[in-house]
Design a protein around this motif. Sequence first.
Motif, PDB file in Angstrom:
ATOM      1  N   ILE A 188       0.830  -1.213   0.000  1.00 51.01           N
ATOM      2  CA  ILE A 188       0.000   0.000   0.000  1.00 51.01           C
ATOM      3  C   ILE A 188       0.868   1.268   0.000  1.00 51.01           C
ATOM      4  N   GLY A 189       2.180   1.084  -0.084  1.00 49.57           N
ATOM      5  CA  GLY A 189       3.055   2.242  -0.256  1.00 49.57           C
ATOM      6  C   GLY A 189       3.949   2.594   0.912  1.00 49.57           C
ATOM      7  N   LEU A 190       3.836   1.899   2.041  1.00 46.20           N
ATOM      8  CA  LEU A 190       4.715   2.195   3.182  1.00 46.20           C
ATOM      9  C   LEU A 190       6.083   1.578   2.926  1.00 46.20           C
ATOM     10  N   ARG A 191       7.131   2.340   3.207  1.00 43.13           N
ATOM     11  CA  ARG A 191       8.489   1.879   2.936  1.00 43.13           C
ATOM     12  C   ARG A 191       9.177   1.442   4.213  1.00 43.13           C
ATOM     13  N   ASP A 192       9.939   0.368   4.091  1.00 40.22           N
ATOM     14  CA  ASP A 192      10.736  -0.099   5.219  1.00 40.22           C
ATOM     15  C   ASP A 192      12.128   0.526   5.131  1.00 40.22           C
ATOM     16  N   LEU A 193      12.978   0.259   6.104  1.00 38.51           N
ATOM     17  CA  LEU A 193      14.310   0.858   6.120  1.00 38.51           C
ATOM     18  C   LEU A 193      15.201   0.345   5.011  1.00 38.51           C
ATOM     19  N   ASP A 194      14.850  -0.780   4.391  1.00 36.20           N
ATOM     20  CA  ASP A 194      15.670  -1.274   3.284  1.00 36.20           C
ATOM     21  C   ASP A 194      15.532  -0.391   2.049  1.00 36.20           C
ATOM     22  N   HIS A 195      14.560   0.538   2.044  1.00 36.73           N
ATOM     23  CA  HIS A 195      14.399   1.472   0.929  1.00 36.73           C
ATOM     24  C   HIS A 195      14.720   2.904   1.321  1.00 36.73           C
ATOM     25  N   VAL A 196      14.461   3.240   2.574  1.00 38.19           N
ATOM     26  CA  VAL A 196      14.584   4.636   2.990  1.00 38.19           C
ATOM     27  C   VAL A 196      15.984   5.177   2.757  1.00 38.19           C
ATOM     28  N   HIS A 197      17.020   4.341   3.077  1.00 36.73           N
ATOM     29  CA  HIS A 197      18.394   4.816   2.975  1.00 36.73           C
ATOM     30  C   HIS A 197      19.153   4.205   1.810  1.00 36.73           C
ATOM     31  N   SER A 198      18.444   3.583   0.899  1.00 36.19           N
ATOM     32  CA  SER A 198      19.112   2.914  -0.219  1.00 36.19           C
ATOM     33  C   SER A 198      19.973   3.897  -1.005  1.00 36.19           C
ATOM     34  N   GLY A 199      21.197   3.500  -1.234  1.00 36.27           N
ATOM     35  CA  GLY A 199      22.104   4.323  -2.026  1.00 36.27           C
ATOM     36  C   GLY A 199      23.015   5.198  -1.208  1.00 36.27           C
ATOM     37  N   GLU A 200      22.745   5.384   0.101  1.00 32.71           N
ATOM     38  CA  GLU A 200      23.627   6.179   0.938  1.00 32.71           C
ATOM     39  C   GLU A 200      24.839   5.344   1.334  1.00 32.71           C
ATOM     40  N   PRO A 201      25.967   5.970   1.666  1.00 31.57           N
ATOM     41  CA  PRO A 201      27.159   5.220   2.057  1.00 31.57           C
ATOM     42  C   PRO A 201      26.868   4.341   3.257  1.00 31.57           C
ATOM     43  N   GLY A 202      27.298   3.092   3.155  1.00 31.40           N
ATOM     44  CA  GLY A 202      27.120   2.171   4.280  1.00 31.40           C
ATOM     45  C   GLY A 202      25.774   1.481   4.288  1.00 31.40           C
ATOM     46  N   HIS A 203      24.774   2.004   3.544  1.00 33.81           N
ATOM     47  CA  HIS A 203      23.444   1.410   3.512  1.00 33.81           C
ATOM     48  C   HIS A 203      23.291   0.584   2.248  1.00 33.81           C
ATOM     49  N   GLU A 204      22.453  -0.407   2.354  1.00 35.40           N
ATOM     50  CA  GLU A 204      22.199  -1.234   1.170  1.00 35.40           C
ATOM     51  C   GLU A 204      20.781  -1.757   1.233  1.00 35.40           C
TER      52      GLU A 204
ATOM     53  N   ASN B   8      17.276  -4.521  13.273  1.00 34.69           N
ATOM     54  CA  ASN B   8      17.206  -3.550  14.364  1.00 34.69           C
ATOM     55  C   ASN B   8      17.529  -2.167  13.795  1.00 34.69           C
ATOM     56  N   PRO B   9      16.565  -1.225  13.807  1.00 36.10           N
ATOM     57  CA  PRO B   9      16.813   0.081  13.170  1.00 36.10           C
ATOM     58  C   PRO B   9      17.942   0.867  13.823  1.00 36.10           C
ATOM     59  N   ASP B  10      18.121   0.729  15.145  1.00 37.23           N
ATOM     60  CA  ASP B  10      19.215   1.431  15.819  1.00 37.23           C
ATOM     61  C   ASP B  10      20.563   0.891  15.358  1.00 37.23           C
ATOM     62  N   ALA B  11      20.688  -0.444  15.337  1.00 37.93           N
ATOM     63  CA  ALA B  11      21.935  -1.048  14.869  1.00 37.93           C
ATOM     64  C   ALA B  11      22.182  -0.690  13.407  1.00 37.93           C
ATOM     65  N   PHE B  12      21.129  -0.700  12.603  1.00 40.09           N
ATOM     66  CA  PHE B  12      21.232  -0.384  11.174  1.00 40.09           C
ATOM     67  C   PHE B  12      21.824   1.016  10.964  1.00 40.09           C
ATOM     68  N   ARG B  13      21.268   2.007  11.686  1.00 30.54           N
ATOM     69  CA  ARG B  13      21.743   3.381  11.517  1.00 30.54           C
ATOM     70  C   ARG B  13      23.153   3.559  12.077  1.00 30.54           C
ATOM     71  N   ASN B  14      23.410   2.991  13.272  1.00 30.65           N
ATOM     72  CA  ASN B  14      24.719   3.166  13.907  1.00 30.65           C
ATOM     73  C   ASN B  14      25.832   2.517  13.086  1.00 30.65           C
ATOM     74  N   LEU B  15      25.563   1.335  12.539  1.00 28.91           N
ATOM     75  CA  LEU B  15      26.566   0.675  11.704  1.00 28.91           C
ATOM     76  C   LEU B  15      26.847   1.488  10.441  1.00 28.91           C
TER      77      LEU B  15
END
Length: 575
Positions: free
Chosen positions: A388-404, A446-453
């Motif tokens: 229905i259009g809600l995005r998870d963290l696997d899309h929100v930061h896609s393309g930024e350094p360290g994110h995939e 874990n969103p905290d671990a995801f962002r901190n890493l």
Amino acid sequence: MHELIGDITLCILFAWLLGLLAHFFRQPLILAYLIAGFFIGPFGMGWVESQESIRIISELGLIFMLFMIGLEIDLKKIVRAGRVILFAAGGQLVGGCVLGVLFFAGIGLSMGGGRFDAVYLCVACALSSTVIIVKVLYEKRELDTLPGRVTLGVLVLQDIFAILFLAVQPSLGNLQVSVILLSIGRVGILMATALMLSRYVLPRLFHQIARRPELVLLGALAWCFLIGEIAEKLHLSREMGSLVAGVSLSTFPYALDVTAKVTTLRDFFITLFFVALGMTIPIPNLPVIGLALIIAAFTVVSRVITTFTPLYLMKQGLRASLLPALNLAQISEFSLVVIQTGVAAKHIQAPTANAVSFAFVILAVLSTFVMVRSDQITRLAIGPLKRIGLRDLDHVHSGEPGHEGGHGEARRIVILGFFRAASALLSEIERQNASLLDQISVVDFNPDAFRNLADRGVHVIYGDISNLDTLVHAGIGNAEVIILSVPDALLKGADNEKLVRHVRTLNAVAKIVATADLLANVADLYAAGADYVTVPRVSDAHELFMVIEAADKGLLQNMRAEMDAQLSERKEVLP
């Protein structure tokens, strides 16, 4: 007096008998106590008919329950509460109350003229059950997870909100700014008095009697009733006073000792409260049952909306936003307290109060089953939410350094699941061979671990490691070393053996390192395809043995100094 003693005897006897049945059928004990009260009360068998007995039993139980709730409100934790918890609790409470007033007033419940059914219902539906939530999360070992910490933080702030409501509740019939300020001022005076005494007077007294358990218990009870009487003199209530008495002792040096000694007595009187509450519930008619179902449905829907939304907007991811919403989807024991104060003040009609009690019972049973299966429910819900259009963290930061967010670049070493052992491992790699970090990829949800890493430049993929598609997208097939460092007790949707089998089917040559909770699991993990199995208890035992040897040789301070030096150098992702 003889009648009261006989009534209490019946209360305890039937609470115990039905409590046994609830235990055998894995149902909440509070539900058993309510049914016991209904069975022996005036609307059941009629064995307890005295309204005075019911009132005294209920008030005693209420005083002790609020005292113990106050003891469990840790003001230090509230001060240290993170931004996520504060915004989540604020959104849930404000949103829940606004939706509640609009909804319940919209279906015709009273909002003025001496009746405030809609107001009490919106407050009652905004509070969640500490007893049920803590019990289930403890059994699932989720108290120390991110969703668990968010859930507990929201519960603490809900209790503070309930305290503020109880402060202005006696003045609802004449609710003006001056009246509200006067009520809050009275609570402020009560809190200030209690906190000053508990900080500067009580510690000295309790220090003198610390070795006399009976005096510690008696002192705690005396404190509870003293602050209750002071509250009564300030035109508040004894119940409000007992809550403040507990809060003032929550940071008290002897708080744990007091809590341990009062717990047994607390359980006795809390049992009496819920049994007495059950006595006041009449045989339901269709309007009461209908209203109870409406209240239960509103509570679930509003809790999901008002808890999920702020967490999602703060980019906590779909899973970490949904789990606290599911955890909190019931009515609190405190809600029954709020409703009973409204009944005593004649602010709320009896049918409405009865409907809340039935809604509490319905949700107590349903939410227990939902919380036990919350991980499966969340996995089922994430797909439709994405569609229905809600995005998870696997899309929100896609393309930024360290994110995939997709397949990404394959790494030589893949860590599946990120908790404290993996956090310590990364810190050790950083200290001994930092160049190795460029060859590591971490997969976790874990969103905290995801962002901190990601902020530290570590390659991280947001995903559920129990999902085979996640493993494929993580590049498992090209990895040389795959590490499973999370024990079975903390894994969701899988265990180490199942993960080893999945990984081995995707990569036949990689070296797989797994973790075993039990010694009996080691052979199973090797049979599944693991190349090496770590057993944390063995390494812990080795370190403890070294501590004993150092203590025998008088070298314990040296060993501690070495450990302190190592800890000061570490900058872990997870504290």
